[in-house]
Design an enzyme around this catalytic site. Sequence first.
Site, PDB file in Angstrom:
ATOM      1  N   GLU A 179      -3.370  -0.033   6.229  1.00 21.93           N
ATOM      2  CA  GLU A 179      -3.037   0.904   7.324  1.00 21.93           C
ATOM      3  C   GLU A 179      -3.449   2.345   7.043  1.00 21.93           C
ATOM      4  OE1 GLU A 179       0.937  -1.120   9.194  1.00 21.93           O
ATOM      5  OE2 GLU A 179       1.197  -0.128   7.272  1.00 21.93           O
TER       6      GLU A 179
HETATM    7  C1  ACM Z   1       1.846  -3.994   5.486  1.00 19.78           C
HETATM    8  O1  ACM Z   1       2.748  -4.656   6.035  1.00 19.78           O
HETATM    9  N1  ACM Z   1       1.508  -2.801   5.950  1.00 19.78           N
HETATM   10  C2  ACM Z   1       1.122  -4.507   4.341  1.00 19.78           C
END
Ligand code: ACM
Length: 533
Positions: free
Chosen positions: A338
């Site tokens: 992310e």
């Molecule tokens: C995640 O759940 N951002 C690895």
Amino acid sequence: MFKSKSATAYFQSLVLLISTILIFSCSSAELVPMDLKKVPLIPTPVSATATGESFEITDKTVIFTSGDFLSIEQFAQEARNVTGHPLEISPMISSPSNGNMYFQIAEIENKDSEAYELEVSNNNLVLKANTEQGLFYGIQTIRQLMPASIESGRLSKEIVYLASGKIIDSPRFEYRGAMLDVSRHFFGVDVIKRYIDYISSYKMNKLHLHLSDDQGWRIEIKSWPKLTEVGGLTQVGGGEGGFYTQEDYKEIVRYAQSKFVTIVPEIDMPGHTNAALVAYPELNCNKKDPNPKAYSGIEVGFSTLCTRNPEVYNFLDDVIKELAAMTPGEYIHIGGDESHVTEKEDYIYFINKVQKIVSKYGKKVMGWDDISAATLETGSAVQHWAKKENAIKAVAQNAKVLMTPATRTYLDMQYDSTTPLGLHWAAYIELDSAYIWDPATQIDGISESQIIGVEAALWSETIDNLNEIEYMAFPRLIGHAEIGWSPQKGRSWDEYKFRLAKHEERLVEMGIDYYRSALVPRNANDGLQLNNP
Ligand code: ACM
């Protein structure tokens, strides 16, 4: 309807008599377990053959062992507590006598270092394994053959018998992990040790600690002290946070080793780095957020290290050097998920450079599956959580995959819409949904040999103490332990739910306030029958 007083009294005594008979016959059937196939073992072993007798632990029983093993000493103490017998430990003798328990390192047919063989007869109990780790797993099985009160240390009121038979057992996957997010909320060393006790008793062998995120940096790095002095002071909701000193971390590593658990430390980067950037703003060049401040919310994807600043790599060299020196396990987890505000080419440049640093300090890279966008170093592993195409890209580069699909294994996902804790962005995950999946068919094109194992992850945005950890983890966690250990063949929710129902009495003895699912039958004895050959 009219009832005379004496008729009522007669009726009441009859009810009392019948219930006494029922209680007596049920409990005596339970007290002398004769059928190994009806013992609710989790994870279920590869093979269990019942022989219809039982082994009695008496005040004369001796534990013979072929070595000085901590796990045997710990077991002996637990068994003394539950039986009230002295259970002396003695060096192995060449001619075994009846009434005793034998724990032996010896070559067994299955050469796997985690395998064991257990034979219980009405004469004695013999556990054999190639290694101490194999003995440890055999002991976890023996513990589950004993009364549930072994979990609390309570003396059993009854004579202790173990059902007889033969168990041959070894794991399906080499990596059987759990992850704790200690960044969103900080958990002290005692909580971590307790979680290690839990996971290791279900034969899990990795604890992945998510040590840094936007809300807090949790591991002391001596060459960059503000990471914890400043970046460790916060957590979600504005609480005071905390961090592990290097001595704390080493203590966690040592404790984990004593239970055959390897710590996999994660420093999440280049995103999820707000806490580090607050401590050292010179590592930031994010035009969208030029002055990062301590963050106690739960949004993601807004922070990034300055990927083209050489000072960032000096910083990471120090961090990874110090972390690798305290970490005996083979992996350093670099996160990589992310990173929404890192430009794609910067992200790839960054992951490629960080992998080199990890290799320089003798470790292998693990990262969330997003890192498959980069050129993966030989021996790397990616942790699949969301996008199947990322995992496929990773195996195309010969990387291995750790299966943590959010829709099955994220322990912070709510059980249903009434669950008081947790989130549901990936799914609501009831117990059946957590259990009914096979890592080897989860992604078309990724087969068993490309998978190192399974990990159940507990993110802590909404969780800030051990009780809450336990409520979200149990009992889903032990189903994931079974998925990692037991063969896929024969595994079914319709069998498991009865086993789990009976097994729950152990969770009660452990003092765990677990989620009581309506899917678990409350009359467990009706359907309990192990499926294995
Ligand atoms: C995640 O759940 N951002 C690895």
